[in-house]
Motif scaffolding. Sequence first.
Motif, short mmCIF file in Angstrom:
data_model
loop_
_atom_site.label_atom_id
_atom_site.label_comp_id
_atom_site.label_asym_id
_atom_site.label_seq_id
_atom_site.Cartn_x
_atom_site.Cartn_y
_atom_site.Cartn_z
N ASN A 1 0.83 -1.20 0.00
CA ASN A 1 0.00 0.00 0.00
C ASN A 1 0.87 1.26 0.00
O ASN A 1 1.58 1.54 0.97
N GLN B 1 -2.70 -6.23 0.95
CA GLN B 1 -3.90 -6.32 0.14
C GLN B 1 -3.87 -7.56 -0.73
O GLN B 1 -2.81 -8.02 -1.13
N LYS C 1 -0.28 -2.35 5.79
CA LYS C 1 -1.47 -3.00 5.21
C LYS C 1 -1.08 -3.91 4.07
O LYS C 1 -0.28 -3.53 3.22
#
Length: 320
Positions: free
Chosen positions: A98, A198, A196
């Motif tokens: 991210n 994903q 983060k």
Amino acid sequence: MNISVVIPLLNEKDSLKELHDWIANVMQSNHFSYEIIFIDDGSTDASWETITKLSEINPHVKGIRFLANFGKSQALHAGFDKAIGDVIITMDADLQDNPEEIPELYEMIISDNYDMVSGWKKKRYDSVLTKNLPSKLFNWAARKTSGVKLNDFNCGLKAYRLNVVKNIDVNGEMHRYIPVLAKNAGFSKIGEKVVKHQARKYGETKFGIDRFIHGFLDLITIWFLSRFGKRPMHLFGALGVLMFAIGFMFALYLGIDKLFFHKTGRLITERPQFYLSLATMIIGTQFFVAGFLGEIMLRTKQDKKRYLVKEVINLDTTAN
């Protein structure tokens, strides 16, 4: 320049524009001066054409194209060689990293004075059996072996001070162990940040379960190089002396036993212990010779190119 974003890639044409737009938006929102260096590691799709188009739209985009697939470590090495930002950010091109993490990573380097900060994908969106569990085992082994207390060695999202990337040599498949390379080079302030993770949006992963086998083998290699890479005789010489001494003492015992205690017994050459002692002395000699050869090779080695660049975009081809 504030930030260089180094992105190695292989067949990621579908994600490149979205990734570029995301990074550019983060940079503009935070008023960073920046460059994005894409390293095309021998893609067979339209990745390079996409990078070329992005460079025409955004002059901050730069590109390096390899003639063939030389590996992620070689791609990072090429990117590090050309990067000029105060902080170097590495990330994968598959949109699993991210870009919104970049400002905090930058601040940790600049304000908190870290040499490097490694991302930790605490919550992962990968297969539990083929990635998550092997990754936990791999990271545990890496922590125990290297002494670097990180939870996620293999996270592609990392931040470095410029002088770190200019003073470490990333080769082979050692990209997994850049924190260890940095520590061995004397950069001891290594931090970690939860980032983060994903789910992959386009394409398929380029790495299979075999990467963990290779990773453990590389871990053994980097442990050896960090301990004995500059003094191979300290390991092989010590083993050689030990093995030779054991074999010699055993042979001496057999000789004394034959001469003074069992004069009428079997000949020494008829006893299996004699051949064990002989083999041990030969192995000890070989270890010793290996140490000498290692020292000679260390003093005569010459650096060779580990990858071939086909073309570049917005980069000085004469720079080192």
